[in-house]
Design an enzyme around this catalytic site. Structure first.
Site, PDB file in Angstrom:
ATOM      1  CE  LYS A 133     -34.136 -28.096  26.936  1.00  0.00           C
ATOM      2  NZ  LYS A 133     -34.004 -28.051  25.313  1.00  0.00           N
TER       3      LYS A 133
HETATM    4  C1  LIG Z   1     -33.389 -26.759  25.102  1.00  0.00           C
HETATM    5  C2  LIG Z   1     -32.908 -26.888  23.540  1.00  0.00           C
HETATM    6  C3  LIG Z   1     -32.030 -26.152  22.752  1.00  0.00           C
HETATM    7  C4  LIG Z   1     -31.152 -25.039  23.734  1.00  0.00           C
HETATM    8  O1  LIG Z   1     -30.018 -25.695  24.774  1.00  0.00           O
HETATM    9  P1  LIG Z   1     -29.544 -24.982  25.874  1.00  0.00           P
HETATM   10  O2  LIG Z   1     -28.675 -25.737  26.476  1.00  0.00           O
HETATM   11  O3  LIG Z   1     -30.624 -24.166  26.733  1.00  0.00           O
HETATM   12  O4  LIG Z   1     -28.497 -23.738  25.220  1.00  0.00           O
HETATM   13  C5  LIG Z   1     -31.636 -26.009  21.442  1.00  0.00           C
HETATM   14  N1  LIG Z   1     -32.242 -27.015  20.666  1.00  0.00           N
HETATM   15  C6  LIG Z   1     -33.457 -27.602  21.223  1.00  0.00           C
HETATM   16  C7  LIG Z   1     -33.835 -28.551  20.373  1.00  0.00           C
HETATM   17  C8  LIG Z   1     -33.670 -27.715  22.550  1.00  0.00           C
HETATM   18  O5  LIG Z   1     -34.582 -28.588  22.960  1.00  0.00           O
END
Ligand SMILES: *Cc1c(COP(=O)(O)O)cnc(C)c1O
Length: 461
Positions: free
Chosen positions: A109
């Site tokens: 993120k």
């Molecule tokens: C947020 C997150 C996901 C999922 O991503 P999306 O965009 O919500 O599908 C997967 N793995 C980790 C470690 C995350 O922080």
């Protein structure tokens, strides 16, 4: 570039408008009016920040000048602790791990959030405005948002977390940030209580206007746009446009895998996309049998994928329906009312030409972490391990790239269970457990929280 709502009745906006609005006022999600085409030959070999700026520029259009966007991308990706920003690691003949976790909070993120914080500051400075971002978190989103917004001139950020119910690493990544524009509030309740409080604040029109409330959740188009470049970079590194590649993406809200799909719309030759889920498998069931039905969310070893509904799926649905906003709105309203999505058979079949489903439970996840470590020496966190297992389920001669979404040190308990050892935090976080924490506590009542947010937002005026 203009953006239209998937439900068709919201006023089209430019990039800055979409960045600040998040959700469209008709309840839909914003989509670019057209898909820009990437000049893949011109992008080969560029440093990541330059590649990102070149790919994001058409989405930004006239709202930010090209040299400014290049500077914001350079600053955002300078916070990553790997010179390649998003390096590829080979695990098998045709299998790679795309490491998206070298940012400040060790999860993918950061790639979008580090840019988003800077985009907010830039746009708000030009408009001479301020915003207060309010969010609820059970883990990764809150820390990535706080890291991205700390010390920004035009942004205050308040993050609610359920007291005693986040992992210690995740809580400390939020509460050890000491910046005047950051406020952590521990709520006496669970994650759903936190989310309900945030929703109630957004529903309170007068309050929303008074404190210039804003959000950074994954339905913001700017976040999707900022996730497209790493798919392009990985495809180029493995031979695109001459050679097709495939991706496997650990998925929750469908934002990350949607960005991969957007890359294919922009001309990247992508042979297939695997949507990797844990036991919360609404997307797996959809792809297997056109069964998009809501069930209760169960906790797992991969908590960032513990979702009941994937909110970004609406964007794919809109495209599968040839961008028919009336049909999209009626299907989404039906889904909301019944908990079951009535996707037309043809649209479902179209989805299956690109997307493959995959599901792995906790026992399978532990076994996969252990297997990867034993065979290659590579440490995959629980989310990443599910993506790698999904990639291995589709063997072939097309290179398949698994998105590595979190650093294994974020999930020391699961890693210890699988491998017998707790991975060390990287040097910049090595003293995380010694740092002072900053947070306030609040009962689970809207009046208390609103008073606290109001006082925090007003402290400079
Ligand atoms: C947020 C997150 C996901 C999922 O991503 P999306 O965009 O919500 O599908 C997967 N793995 C980790 C470690 C995350 O922080």
């Amino acid at each position: 570039m203009n953006y239209i709502s998937t439900r068709g009745t919201a006023q089209p906006r430019d990039f800055a408008g979409v960045l600040l609005a998040g959700l469209a006022e008709d309840g839909g999600l914003f989509m670019p009016e057209t898909w820009p085409q990437a000049d893949l030959h011109a992008l080969r070999g560029l440093p990541y920040a330059e590649l990102a700026a070149a790919l994001i520029q058409p989405f930004v259009g006239d709202t930010i000048a090209a040299p400014t966007l290049r500077r914001l991308c350079a600053e955002a990706y300078a916070t990553f602790r790997h010179p390649a920003v998003v390096p590829l690691v080979q695990l098998d003949t045709n299998l790679w791990s795309l490491e998206l976790f070298h940012g400040p909070t060790l999860a993918f993120k950061d790639v979008a959030m580090q840019l988003l914080g800077r985009l907010f500051d830039h746009v708000l400075t030009e408009r001479n405005q301020r915003i207060t971002i309010v969010g609820a978190t059970s883990g990764d989103t809150g820390s990535a948002a706080i890291e991205a917004c700390k010390n920004r001139a035009r942004v205050d950020i308040v993050i609610l977390h359920p007291k005693g119910r986040t992992s210690e690493v995740q809580r400390r990544q939020m509460t050890t940030v000491d910046a005047p524009n950051v406020r952590n509030i521990a709520i006496d309740g669970n994650f759903d209580d936190c989310q309900d409080l945030v929703k109630a604040m957004f529903a309170d029109e007068a309050f929303r206007t008074e404190i210039h409330l804003s959000a950074v959740n994954s339905i913001n188009w700017a976040r999707i746009a900022a996730q497209i470049p790493y798919y392009v970079a990985a495809a180029l590194a493995l031979g695109a446009p001459a050679r097709e590649v495939a991706f496997s993406v650990p998925t929750g809200n469908f934002g990350n895998v949607l960005a991969a799909w957007a890359a294919s719309r922009m001309g990247v030759p992508i042979a297939g996309l695997t949507v990797a889920s844990n036991r919360n498998d609404i997307l797996t069931r959809f792809l297997a049998a056109n069964d998009m039905s809501v069930r209760g969310v169960e906790p797992s070893l991969s908590p960032s994928m513990d979702i009941g509904v994937s909110s970004n799926f609406e964007r794919l649905l809109f495209e599968l329906l040839d961008r028919d906003p009336i049909l999209t709105a009626s299907i989404m309203q039906g889904f909301r009312a019944t908990g079951r999505m009535a996707t037309p058979h043809e649209a479902w079949q179209r989805a299956k030409t690109m997307f493959h489903g995959f599901r792995l439970d906790d026992a399978g996840t532990i076994a996969e972490i252990r297997r990867i470590a034993a065979e290659t020496g590579y440490l995959a966190d629980p989310h990443t391990a599910i993506g790698i297992a999904a990639a291995r389920a589709r063997p072939g001669t097309t290179p398949i790239i698994a998105a590595a979404t979190a650093h294994p040190a974020k999930f020391p308990d699961a890693m210890e269970q699988a491998t017998g050892a707790r991975p060390a935090l990287p040097p910049h976080l090595a003293d995380l457990y010694e740092r002072a924490e900053h947070f306030t506590e609040s009962p689970n009542t809207l009046a208390h929280i609103q008073a606290e947010v109001r006082a925090f937002a007003a402290r400079n005026t």
